[in-house]
Design a protein around this motif. Sequence first.
Motif, short mmCIF file in Angstrom:
data_model
loop_
_atom_site.label_atom_id
_atom_site.label_comp_id
_atom_site.label_asym_id
_atom_site.label_seq_id
_atom_site.Cartn_x
_atom_site.Cartn_y
_atom_site.Cartn_z
N MET A 1 0.85 -1.18 0.00
CA MET A 1 0.00 0.00 0.00
C MET A 1 0.89 1.24 0.00
SD MET A 1 -3.32 0.70 2.37
CE MET A 1 -2.42 0.25 3.84
N PRO A 2 0.63 2.24 -0.86
CA PRO A 2 1.49 3.42 -0.90
C PRO A 2 1.69 4.03 0.48
CG PRO A 2 0.00 3.44 -2.76
CD PRO A 2 -0.43 2.29 -1.90
N SER A 3 2.92 4.44 0.76
CA SER A 3 3.27 5.02 2.05
C SER A 3 3.29 6.55 1.96
CB SER A 3 4.63 4.49 2.51
OG SER A 3 5.08 5.16 3.64
N ARG A 4 4.10 7.10 1.04
CA ARG A 4 4.13 8.53 0.73
C ARG A 4 4.48 9.40 1.94
NH1 ARG A 4 -1.25 9.92 -2.50
NH2 ARG A 4 -2.23 9.22 -0.57
N ILE A 5 5.41 8.89 2.76
CA ILE A 5 5.76 9.60 3.99
C ILE A 5 7.20 10.07 3.94
CG2 ILE A 5 6.09 9.36 6.49
CD1 ILE A 5 3.85 7.27 6.47
N GLU A 6 7.42 11.36 4.12
CA GLU A 6 8.74 11.89 4.41
C GLU A 6 8.83 12.07 5.92
OE1 GLU A 6 10.35 14.27 0.59
OE2 GLU A 6 8.94 15.42 1.82
N ALA A 7 9.98 11.68 6.49
CA ALA A 7 10.05 11.67 7.95
C ALA A 7 11.47 11.86 8.44
CB ALA A 7 9.50 10.36 8.49
N ASP A 8 11.59 12.39 9.66
CA ASP A 8 12.84 12.44 10.41
C ASP A 8 12.55 11.90 11.80
OD1 ASP A 8 14.99 14.06 8.83
OD2 ASP A 8 13.15 15.20 8.56
N ILE A 9 13.25 10.83 12.16
CA ILE A 9 13.03 10.20 13.46
C ILE A 9 14.39 9.93 14.09
CG2 ILE A 9 11.93 8.31 14.71
CD1 ILE A 9 10.22 7.83 12.15
N ALA A 10 14.64 10.52 15.23
CA ALA A 10 15.91 10.33 15.92
C ALA A 10 15.84 9.12 16.85
CB ALA A 10 16.26 11.58 16.72
N ASP A 11 16.94 8.38 16.89
CA ASP A 11 17.13 7.31 17.87
C ASP A 11 15.99 6.30 17.84
OD1 ASP A 11 18.35 5.85 19.82
OD2 ASP A 11 17.91 7.23 21.46
N PHE B 1 21.54 3.48 2.97
CA PHE B 1 20.52 4.09 2.12
C PHE B 1 19.81 3.00 1.32
CE2 PHE B 1 23.70 7.34 2.80
CZ PHE B 1 23.00 8.54 2.87
N ARG B 2 18.50 3.07 1.23
CA ARG B 2 17.76 2.14 0.37
C ARG B 2 16.59 2.88 -0.25
NH1 ARG B 2 12.34 1.37 1.80
NH2 ARG B 2 12.43 -0.85 1.33
N VAL B 3 16.09 2.35 -1.37
CA VAL B 3 15.04 3.05 -2.10
C VAL B 3 13.88 2.10 -2.35
CG1 VAL B 3 16.02 2.54 -4.39
CG2 VAL B 3 14.54 4.55 -4.10
N GLN B 4 12.67 2.66 -2.32
CA GLN B 4 11.47 1.89 -2.64
C GLN B 4 10.64 2.64 -3.67
OE1 GLN B 4 9.73 1.84 1.31
NE2 GLN B 4 8.37 3.54 0.85
N PRO B 5 10.00 1.92 -4.59
CA PRO B 5 9.01 2.56 -5.46
C PRO B 5 7.76 2.89 -4.63
CG PRO B 5 9.79 0.47 -6.39
CD PRO B 5 10.20 0.51 -4.95
N ASP B 6 7.35 4.15 -4.66
CA ASP B 6 6.26 4.60 -3.79
C ASP B 6 5.47 5.67 -4.56
OD1 ASP B 6 4.62 4.99 -1.63
OD2 ASP B 6 6.22 5.59 -0.25
N PRO B 7 4.38 5.30 -5.22
CA PRO B 7 3.69 6.24 -6.11
C PRO B 7 3.13 7.46 -5.38
CG PRO B 7 2.37 4.26 -5.78
CD PRO B 7 3.71 3.99 -5.17
N GLY C 1 10.49 7.18 -6.66
CA GLY C 1 11.55 6.80 -5.74
C GLY C 1 11.42 7.50 -4.39
N MET C 2 11.40 6.71 -3.33
CA MET C 2 11.42 7.21 -1.95
C MET C 2 12.64 6.60 -1.26
SD MET C 2 9.76 9.07 0.39
CE MET C 2 7.95 9.07 0.31
N ILE C 3 13.54 7.46 -0.81
CA ILE C 3 14.81 6.98 -0.27
C ILE C 3 14.80 7.11 1.25
CG2 ILE C 3 17.30 7.31 -0.25
CD1 ILE C 3 17.14 8.18 -3.11
N ALA C 4 15.17 6.01 1.91
CA ALA C 4 15.30 5.99 3.37
C ALA C 4 16.78 5.93 3.73
CB ALA C 4 14.56 4.80 3.96
#
Length: 487
Positions: free
Chosen positions: A15-25, A41-47, A63-66
């Motif tokens: 299911m599409p995630s479409r989330i940009e995020a910053d999470i510490a620790d 670094f890893r990438v997922q297809p995320d429409p 492309g959504m990169i974590a």
Amino acid sequence: MAHFPTTASFTGMNMPSRIEADIADLVHEGTIPQELDGAFFRVQPDPQFPPRLGDDIAFNGDGMIARFHFHDGRCDFRQRWARTDKWKLENAAGKALFGAYRNPLTDDPSVKGRYRSTANTNAFVFAGKLWAMKEDSPSLVMDPATMETYGFERFGGRMTGETFTAHPKIDPRTGNMVAIGYAASGLCTDDVTYMEVSPSGELIREEWFKVPYYCMMHDFGITEDYLVLHIVPSVGSWDRLEQGLPHFGFDTTMPVHLGVIPRRDGLRQEDIRWFKRGNCFASHVMNAFQDGSKIHFDTPESKNNMFPFFPDVHGAPFNGLEAMSYLTRWTVDLASNGDEFESVKRLTATAGEFPRIDDRYAGLPYRYGWMLEMDHGRLVELRGGSAGGLLMNCLCLIDHQTGREQHWWCGPVSSLQEPCFIPRSPDAPEGDGWIVQVCNRLEEHRSDLLLFDALDIEKGPIATIMVPIRLRFGLHGNFAPADAIGL
């Protein structure tokens, strides 16, 4: 309101995630080694938007990169879109404008001639930049620290081909990035470029050549002196695109070729040796290396097509049993006068894909390899979360020197994504370090990041890092030390 299809590419873990995020620790169990300092670094297809044509294959998502930043025994998380031309144009329009996978005939007229790249296949740090790669265009480059997008890399206009690989190799002797670009003169063409990029990011070589036929050239190998390229009949054509068929289809009647291409300036077509064998499917490459006049090329090989979304060109149904792949060594001899393979040898009885090595041994004789294993003999209660739809439920380590294997099973309600090796230090012995990979928790629709001692995977993860957002299936990823990122 966004309404995504209720197909396998858009439901469950996908299911599409479409989330940009910053999470510490991030919360974790076990121990993250204090000396682990850098980022995976890893990438997922995320429409970003529902598909323009009503449905789509998962490979066509944006492309959504974590980034998982390890430092001081902890792990911080940052996730950002790769802001391609496609992403920016569609974001401004508030809807999808680009159509089917690699078919510009299905696009809105307003985006004709624009880069169609989704930058969704690989995330790779090199020369101070984060490369977000999709092999149908130049690579997108980003800031590895902030993860802001710079734009498409054409090396100041020195790159004359239209495409850049999603599977570059780093030559451990020179530090150069080695790349290809297929369909280099335009969609469905048989022109390929071979390129080398210096450690400072300068394009220092671009040589053109032709291949036996146009197909998906997703990966390749290098040796000290050669680029080694396999030509496997996942074929495409403008005729297919005009008929509205998937860009690629697998042809079981065509031969497979292995090209041995000298890595030097002034490459001529006649300098290339092409070897030929019967039909099979192969995509990713574990490694290649020279042994005198012989070239060894290690790849997971299956009897038939592994990608159900790129169907048989003759209409045969997808054959899951024949799609199971096994690491196989292709050997050719440059001292021979013919074009036949010297040998094709299966290296293991373990079915697997997404092979990885200690990348410091790329193109050299090597001992260790890791891959995702497809073990149907273990209990399976839930499926999902893999790129091609096949079950990937174990991590496997192969010791090519002793023949010993290790296996770690993720359980009946989980599946795994591609492993990545992290060396303990730049001069550590081969295999001395860690494996990092995403684990899909299918029952709970969430993700964990697992960390293993690379040469002792059977004891299980030394750390399990809980990701509070769901990661869709990812394709490829890589680790970079902190000083290469600016963190």
